[in-house]
Design a protein around this motif. Structure first.
Motif, PDB file in Angstrom:
ATOM      1  N   GLU A   1      -5.637 -10.871  -3.545  1.00 32.46           N
ATOM      2  CA  GLU A   1      -4.678  -9.770  -3.613  1.00 32.46           C
ATOM      3  C   GLU A   1      -5.259  -8.520  -2.988  1.00 32.46           C
ATOM      4  O   GLU A   1      -6.413  -8.491  -2.582  1.00 32.46           O
ATOM      5  CB  GLU A   1      -4.249  -9.510  -5.053  1.00 32.46           C
ATOM      6  CG  GLU A   1      -5.366  -9.119  -5.980  1.00 32.46           C
ATOM      7  CD  GLU A   1      -4.883  -8.923  -7.405  1.00 32.46           C
ATOM      8  OE1 GLU A   1      -3.699  -9.161  -7.691  1.00 32.46           O
ATOM      9  OE2 GLU A   1      -5.682  -8.515  -8.238  1.00 32.46           O
ATOM     10  N   ARG A   2      -4.439  -7.496  -2.930  1.00 32.55           N
ATOM     11  CA  ARG A   2      -4.841  -6.212  -2.361  1.00 32.55           C
ATOM     12  C   ARG A   2      -5.417  -6.385  -0.947  1.00 32.55           C
ATOM     13  O   ARG A   2      -6.480  -5.891  -0.630  1.00 32.55           O
ATOM     14  CB  ARG A   2      -5.849  -5.499  -3.243  1.00 32.55           C
ATOM     15  CG  ARG A   2      -5.406  -5.276  -4.664  1.00 32.55           C
ATOM     16  CD  ARG A   2      -4.621  -3.980  -4.786  1.00 32.55           C
ATOM     17  NE  ARG A   2      -4.490  -3.607  -6.180  1.00 32.55           N
ATOM     18  CZ  ARG A   2      -3.348  -3.705  -6.854  1.00 32.55           C
ATOM     19  NH1 ARG A   2      -2.277  -4.176  -6.275  1.00 32.55           N
ATOM     20  NH2 ARG A   2      -3.279  -3.327  -8.101  1.00 32.55           N
ATOM     21  N   VAL A   3      -4.668  -7.091  -0.116  1.00 31.04           N
ATOM     22  CA  VAL A   3      -5.082  -7.294   1.266  1.00 31.04           C
ATOM     23  C   VAL A   3      -4.623  -6.076   2.061  1.00 31.04           C
ATOM     24  O   VAL A   3      -3.425  -5.878   2.255  1.00 31.04           O
ATOM     25  CB  VAL A   3      -4.483  -8.585   1.865  1.00 31.04           C
ATOM     26  CG1 VAL A   3      -4.910  -8.752   3.316  1.00 31.04           C
ATOM     27  CG2 VAL A   3      -4.890  -9.789   1.022  1.00 31.04           C
TER      28      VAL A   3
ATOM     29  N   TYR B   1      -6.012   1.188   0.937  1.00 29.12           N
ATOM     30  CA  TYR B   1      -5.030   1.024  -0.135  1.00 29.12           C
ATOM     31  C   TYR B   1      -3.877   2.016   0.021  1.00 29.12           C
ATOM     32  O   TYR B   1      -2.736   1.705  -0.304  1.00 29.12           O
ATOM     33  CB  TYR B   1      -5.686   1.194  -1.500  1.00 29.12           C
ATOM     34  CG  TYR B   1      -6.531   0.022  -1.947  1.00 29.12           C
ATOM     35  CD1 TYR B   1      -6.426  -1.232  -1.358  1.00 29.12           C
ATOM     36  CD2 TYR B   1      -7.449   0.166  -2.974  1.00 29.12           C
ATOM     37  CE1 TYR B   1      -7.197  -2.298  -1.776  1.00 29.12           C
ATOM     38  CE2 TYR B   1      -8.225  -0.893  -3.411  1.00 29.12           C
ATOM     39  CZ  TYR B   1      -8.096  -2.126  -2.802  1.00 29.12           C
ATOM     40  OH  TYR B   1      -8.861  -3.185  -3.223  1.00 29.12           O
ATOM     41  N   ARG B   2      -4.168   3.203   0.511  1.00 30.80           N
ATOM     42  CA  ARG B   2      -3.096   4.190   0.732  1.00 30.80           C
ATOM     43  C   ARG B   2      -2.144   3.720   1.831  1.00 30.80           C
ATOM     44  O   ARG B   2      -0.941   3.987   1.768  1.00 30.80           O
ATOM     45  CB  ARG B   2      -3.673   5.559   1.050  1.00 30.80           C
ATOM     46  CG  ARG B   2      -4.337   6.204  -0.152  1.00 30.80           C
ATOM     47  CD  ARG B   2      -4.796   7.634   0.112  1.00 30.80           C
ATOM     48  NE  ARG B   2      -5.608   8.110  -0.990  1.00 30.80           N
ATOM     49  CZ  ARG B   2      -5.150   8.455  -2.192  1.00 30.80           C
ATOM     50  NH1 ARG B   2      -3.862   8.378  -2.440  1.00 30.80           N
ATOM     51  NH2 ARG B   2      -5.974   8.879  -3.140  1.00 30.80           N
ATOM     52  N   LEU B   3      -2.677   3.011   2.838  1.00 28.80           N
ATOM     53  CA  LEU B   3      -1.816   2.424   3.859  1.00 28.80           C
ATOM     54  C   LEU B   3      -0.983   1.280   3.271  1.00 28.80           C
ATOM     55  O   LEU B   3       0.187   1.116   3.602  1.00 28.80           O
ATOM     56  CB  LEU B   3      -2.646   1.883   5.028  1.00 28.80           C
ATOM     57  CG  LEU B   3      -3.336   2.906   5.922  1.00 28.80           C
ATOM     58  CD1 LEU B   3      -4.265   2.205   6.910  1.00 28.80           C
ATOM     59  CD2 LEU B   3      -2.300   3.739   6.670  1.00 28.80           C
ATOM     60  N   LEU B   4      -1.623   0.496   2.404  1.00 29.23           N
ATOM     61  CA  LEU B   4      -0.962  -0.656   1.795  1.00 29.23           C
ATOM     62  C   LEU B   4       0.129  -0.232   0.812  1.00 29.23           C
ATOM     63  O   LEU B   4       1.201  -0.827   0.756  1.00 29.23           O
ATOM     64  CB  LEU B   4      -2.006  -1.518   1.071  1.00 29.23           C
ATOM     65  CG  LEU B   4      -1.523  -2.741   0.310  1.00 29.23           C
ATOM     66  CD1 LEU B   4      -0.939  -3.771   1.268  1.00 29.23           C
ATOM     67  CD2 LEU B   4      -2.678  -3.349  -0.493  1.00 29.23           C
ATOM     68  N   LEU B   5      -0.151   0.799   0.016  1.00 31.23           N
ATOM     69  CA  LEU B   5       0.752   1.246  -1.058  1.00 31.23           C
ATOM     70  C   LEU B   5       1.022   2.748  -0.918  1.00 31.23           C
ATOM     71  O   LEU B   5       0.576   3.552  -1.750  1.00 31.23           O
ATOM     72  CB  LEU B   5       0.117   0.956  -2.416  1.00 31.23           C
ATOM     73  CG  LEU B   5      -0.253  -0.505  -2.686  1.00 31.23           C
ATOM     74  CD1 LEU B   5      -1.194  -0.612  -3.866  1.00 31.23           C
ATOM     75  CD2 LEU B   5       0.998  -1.327  -2.904  1.00 31.23           C
ATOM     76  N   PRO B   6       1.761   3.164   0.109  1.00 31.95           N
ATOM     77  CA  PRO B   6       1.923   4.599   0.377  1.00 31.95           C
ATOM     78  C   PRO B   6       2.620   5.380  -0.741  1.00 31.95           C
ATOM     79  O   PRO B   6       2.409   6.588  -0.858  1.00 31.95           O
ATOM     80  CB  PRO B   6       2.738   4.636   1.667  1.00 31.95           C
ATOM     81  CG  PRO B   6       3.388   3.301   1.770  1.00 31.95           C
ATOM     82  CD  PRO B   6       2.495   2.332   1.056  1.00 31.95           C
TER      83      PRO B   6
END
Length: 123
Positions: free
Chosen positions: A83-85, A23-28
């Motif tokens: 979602e949240r892929v 998730y940190r990679l997805l939403l930095p």
């Protein structure tokens, strides 16, 4: 190449840290990312919510959250929201990085999981 290079499975509480990293990679720029084991437990007990991980060579490399939603359009058949892929890398690009057998395995595994969930809901 081994057939079990990739495995898609439902997330378990012990997956919290690697999912949080994805998730940190997805939403930095998201300030309050926190994936908690107890929340993964709650999600797994919800019959309409599914948190999956994809393991590559026994390491979590991707995650997706699937929600089944009631729909007035199609009788009792639900629709799904994905979602949240989050992925460490793009699995299907370039396609030459995976054998045809691996691509088909991933596609069929995900299709079977969705079909199984639909059958469970229809009971």
């Amino acid at each position: 190449m081994k057939e079990d290079r990739f495995m898609i499975r439902e997330a378990v509480p012990e997956d919290a840290r690697p999912i949080e990293e994805l998730y940190r990679l997805l939403l930095p720029d998201h300030p309050d990312i926190e994936v908690r084991p107890d929340r993964i437990r709650q999600i797994s007990s919800n019959p309409d919510s599914f948190l999956y991980v994809c393991e590559e060579d026994n390491v979590i490399a991707g995650t997706v959250h699937l929600h089944l939603c009631m729909d007035a359009l199609s009788g009792t058949r639900p629709f799904a929201v994905v979602e949240r892929v989050g992925m460490k890398r793009i699995f299907f690009m370039p396609r030459s990085a995976m054998t045809e057998k691996e691509v088909n395995y991933l596609k069929n595994t995900f299709k079977m999981k969705i079909q199984n969930e639909k059958q469970t809901i229809g009971k």
